[in-house]
Design a protein around this motif. Structure first.
Motif, mmCIF file in Angstrom:
data_model
loop_
_atom_site.group_PDB
_atom_site.id
_atom_site.type_symbol
_atom_site.label_atom_id
_atom_site.label_comp_id
_atom_site.label_asym_id
_atom_site.label_seq_id
_atom_site.Cartn_x
_atom_site.Cartn_y
_atom_site.Cartn_z
ATOM 1 N N PHE A 134 4.745 9.663 -8.566
ATOM 2 C CA PHE A 134 5.018 9.377 -9.980
ATOM 3 C C PHE A 134 3.788 9.530 -10.869
ATOM 4 C CE2 PHE A 134 8.206 6.828 -7.625
ATOM 5 C CZ PHE A 134 9.345 7.469 -8.093
ATOM 6 N N SER A 135 2.657 9.893 -10.320
ATOM 7 C CA SER A 135 1.398 10.044 -11.061
ATOM 8 C C SER A 135 1.066 8.826 -11.910
ATOM 9 C CB SER A 135 1.445 11.304 -11.946
ATOM 10 O OG SER A 135 1.580 12.455 -11.162
ATOM 11 N N SER A 136 1.344 7.686 -11.367
ATOM 12 C CA SER A 136 1.056 6.416 -12.021
ATOM 13 C C SER A 136 0.621 5.456 -10.924
ATOM 14 C CB SER A 136 2.312 5.899 -12.726
ATOM 15 O OG SER A 136 2.049 4.673 -13.355
ATOM 16 N N SER A 137 0.045 4.350 -11.316
ATOM 17 C CA SER A 137 -0.327 3.396 -10.277
ATOM 18 C C SER A 137 -0.150 1.970 -10.789
ATOM 19 C CB SER A 137 -1.763 3.617 -9.824
ATOM 20 O OG SER A 137 -2.659 3.342 -10.864
ATOM 21 N N LEU A 138 -0.036 1.070 -9.829
ATOM 22 C CA LEU A 138 0.049 -0.349 -10.155
ATOM 23 C C LEU A 138 -1.373 -0.893 -10.252
ATOM 24 C CD1 LEU A 138 2.793 -1.218 -7.526
ATOM 25 C CD2 LEU A 138 3.135 -0.860 -9.974
ATOM 26 N N SER A 139 -1.646 -1.650 -11.274
ATOM 27 C CA SER A 139 -3.021 -2.125 -11.475
ATOM 28 C C SER A 139 -3.399 -3.260 -10.534
ATOM 29 C CB SER A 139 -3.192 -2.589 -12.921
ATOM 30 O OG SER A 139 -2.316 -3.677 -13.182
ATOM 31 N N TRP A 140 -2.433 -3.914 -9.946
ATOM 32 C CA TRP A 140 -2.689 -5.130 -9.179
ATOM 33 C C TRP A 140 -2.500 -4.972 -7.670
ATOM 34 C CZ3 TRP A 140 1.690 -6.240 -6.537
ATOM 35 C CH2 TRP A 140 2.872 -5.695 -7.047
ATOM 36 N N SER A 141 -1.889 -3.874 -7.229
ATOM 37 C CA SER A 141 -1.488 -3.774 -5.825
ATOM 38 C C SER A 141 -2.673 -3.718 -4.859
ATOM 39 C CB SER A 141 -0.585 -2.567 -5.619
ATOM 40 O OG SER A 141 -1.295 -1.380 -5.897
ATOM 41 N N GLU A 142 -3.710 -2.974 -5.195
ATOM 42 C CA GLU A 142 -4.854 -2.877 -4.286
ATOM 43 C C GLU A 142 -5.579 -4.215 -4.177
ATOM 44 O OE1 GLU A 142 -7.333 0.561 -5.012
ATOM 45 O OE2 GLU A 142 -5.552 1.669 -5.667
ATOM 46 N N GLU A 143 -5.655 -4.920 -5.274
ATOM 47 C CA GLU A 143 -6.302 -6.238 -5.253
ATOM 48 C C GLU A 143 -5.516 -7.216 -4.387
ATOM 49 O OE1 GLU A 143 -6.627 -9.406 -8.662
ATOM 50 O OE2 GLU A 143 -8.184 -7.882 -8.945
ATOM 51 N N LEU A 144 -4.212 -7.231 -4.543
ATOM 52 C CA LEU A 144 -3.382 -8.113 -3.736
ATOM 53 C C LEU A 144 -3.459 -7.731 -2.259
ATOM 54 C CD1 LEU A 144 -1.423 -10.466 -3.482
ATOM 55 C CD2 LEU A 144 0.450 -8.888 -4.023
ATOM 56 N N ALA A 145 -3.432 -6.435 -1.962
ATOM 57 C CA ALA A 145 -3.536 -5.979 -0.575
ATOM 58 C C ALA A 145 -4.866 -6.432 0.031
ATOM 59 C CB ALA A 145 -3.397 -4.463 -0.495
ATOM 60 N N ARG A 146 -5.931 -6.364 -0.747
ATOM 61 C CA ARG A 146 -7.247 -6.814 -0.258
ATOM 62 C C ARG A 146 -7.224 -8.302 0.053
ATOM 63 N NH1 ARG A 146 -10.322 -6.177 -4.687
ATOM 64 N NH2 ARG A 146 -10.149 -3.934 -4.457
ATOM 65 N N TYR A 147 -6.622 -9.092 -0.819
ATOM 66 C CA TYR A 147 -6.571 -10.543 -0.595
ATOM 67 C C TYR A 147 -5.674 -10.896 0.593
ATOM 68 C CZ TYR A 147 -8.827 -10.808 -5.151
ATOM 69 O OH TYR A 147 -9.695 -10.667 -6.199
ATOM 70 N N LEU A 148 -4.579 -10.170 0.761
ATOM 71 C CA LEU A 148 -3.720 -10.381 1.934
ATOM 72 C C LEU A 148 -4.477 -10.038 3.216
ATOM 73 C CD1 LEU A 148 -0.348 -8.882 0.644
ATOM 74 C CD2 LEU A 148 -0.913 -11.300 0.925
ATOM 75 N N PHE A 149 -5.292 -8.992 3.152
ATOM 76 C CA PHE A 149 -6.082 -8.583 4.313
ATOM 77 C C PHE A 149 -7.113 -9.657 4.672
ATOM 78 C CE2 PHE A 149 -9.531 -5.928 6.252
ATOM 79 C CZ PHE A 149 -8.846 -5.597 7.398
ATOM 80 N N ILE A 150 -7.736 -10.242 3.674
ATOM 81 C CA ILE A 150 -8.699 -11.320 3.918
ATOM 82 C C ILE A 150 -8.018 -12.483 4.634
ATOM 83 C CG2 ILE A 150 -10.115 -13.096 2.786
ATOM 84 C CD1 ILE A 150 -10.732 -10.904 0.628
ATOM 85 N N ILE B 19 0.833 -1.202 0.000
ATOM 86 C CA ILE B 19 0.000 0.000 0.000
ATOM 87 C C ILE B 19 0.869 1.254 0.000
ATOM 88 C CG2 ILE B 19 -1.667 1.334 1.365
ATOM 89 C CD1 ILE B 19 -2.857 -1.420 2.210
ATOM 90 N N PHE B 20 1.984 1.213 0.727
ATOM 91 C CA PHE B 20 2.919 2.348 0.733
ATOM 92 C C PHE B 20 3.475 2.596 -0.672
ATOM 93 C CE2 PHE B 20 7.336 3.854 1.115
ATOM 94 C CZ PHE B 20 7.101 5.096 1.691
ATOM 95 N N ILE B 21 3.881 1.526 -1.334
ATOM 96 C CA ILE B 21 4.404 1.659 -2.706
ATOM 97 C C ILE B 21 3.334 2.207 -3.631
ATOM 98 C CG2 ILE B 21 5.217 0.353 -4.709
ATOM 99 C CD1 ILE B 21 6.736 -1.457 -2.696
ATOM 100 N N GLN B 22 2.100 1.754 -3.476
ATOM 101 C CA GLN B 22 1.003 2.240 -4.304
ATOM 102 C C GLN B 22 0.765 3.735 -4.095
ATOM 103 O OE1 GLN B 22 -0.470 1.240 -6.816
ATOM 104 N NE2 GLN B 22 -2.512 2.066 -6.907
ATOM 105 N N VAL B 23 0.829 4.185 -2.841
ATOM 106 C CA VAL B 23 0.648 5.613 -2.551
ATOM 107 C C VAL B 23 1.769 6.421 -3.182
ATOM 108 C CG1 VAL B 23 0.673 7.333 -0.676
ATOM 109 C CG2 VAL B 23 -0.724 5.263 -0.474
ATOM 110 N N ILE B 24 3.009 5.962 -3.046
ATOM 111 C CA ILE B 24 4.155 6.646 -3.650
ATOM 112 C C ILE B 24 3.999 6.691 -5.175
ATOM 113 C CG2 ILE B 24 6.665 6.534 -4.036
ATOM 114 C CD1 ILE B 24 5.840 7.422 -1.190
ATOM 115 N N MET B 25 3.632 5.568 -5.761
ATOM 116 C CA MET B 25 3.449 5.516 -7.221
ATOM 117 C C MET B 25 2.369 6.513 -7.671
ATOM 118 S SD MET B 25 5.494 3.324 -8.698
ATOM 119 C CE MET B 25 4.678 3.021 -10.247
ATOM 120 N N ARG B 26 1.282 6.561 -6.928
ATOM 121 C CA ARG B 26 0.150 7.394 -7.335
ATOM 122 C C ARG B 26 0.434 8.884 -7.151
ATOM 123 N NH1 ARG B 26 -5.154 5.221 -5.122
ATOM 124 N NH2 ARG B 26 -4.802 3.739 -6.789
ATOM 125 N N TYR B 27 0.987 9.265 -5.994
ATOM 126 C CA TYR B 27 1.126 10.689 -5.693
ATOM 127 C C TYR B 27 2.479 11.281 -6.063
ATOM 128 C CZ TYR B 27 -3.326 10.182 -3.420
ATOM 129 O OH TYR B 27 -4.652 9.937 -3.177
#
Length: 169
Positions: free
Chosen positions: A38-54, A28-36
């Motif tokens: 580098f103005s880009s995002s990873l397409s899979w990181s939020e999904e993986l984070a959700r599954y890890l949370f489950i 999630i930290f990497i995703q935030v850095i990528m988004r804010y």
């Protein structure tokens, strides 16, 4: 072999939970850095984070059972006479054990259905049976931990000691 089993009994859930939480936080930290930054995002990181949370949730339930700190209503427990409280706790553990077995069996059936349907996750194309296995495995481990708790409580009742005082057996 005995040392390995002892380690698994003592540290299995907490070790996996620490790894899952660490990976999830880093992701999630990497995703935030990528988004804010580098103005880009990873397409899979939020999904993986959700599954890890489950997975973290269901393994955390098992760990809560192991240390006998799962949710209970202490105020309601104190409505009973002091001599009846160990038996009330034991009944609660037996009910939760039955619930854990039910969820394990239902999770197994649901997992089997996901295998037949060959569904995959949208971003990662991960077969969904791996996600749906979390309740099955987490609650199966919870059932094992509840058996340990029930045996511990029975032992404490027979010895005439307070089964609420022992946090970890």
């Amino acid at each position: 072999m005995k040392n390995v089993l002892k380690w698994l009994d003592d540290y299995l859930e907490i070790s996996i939970c620490v790894v899952l939480m660490s990976v999830m936080t880093l992701l999630i930290f990497i995703q935030v850095i990528m988004r804010y930054v580098f103005s880009s995002s990873l397409s899979w990181s939020e999904e993986l984070a959700r599954y890890l949370f489950i997975w973290l949730i269901y393994l955390g339930i098992s760990y809560g059972c192991k240390i006998m700190k799962h949710i209970k209503i202490d105020a309601a427990l104190h409505l009973f006479p002091k001599k009846a409280r160990p038996y009330v706790m034991l009944i609660g553990d037996v009910i939760f054990f039955a619930f854990a077995i039910y969820i394990t069996v239902t999770g197994f059936q649901l997992c089997g259905m996901q295998i037949k349907l060959t569904k995959t996750s949208p971003a990662m194309q991960l077969p969904l049976q791996y996600v749906y296995a979390a309740p099955m495995i987490g609650m199966a481990l919870s059932a094992i931990r509840e058996v340990q708790t029930i045996l511990y409580r029975i032992k404490m009742i027979k010895l005439g000691e307070d089964p609420e005082k022992g946090e970890d057996f």
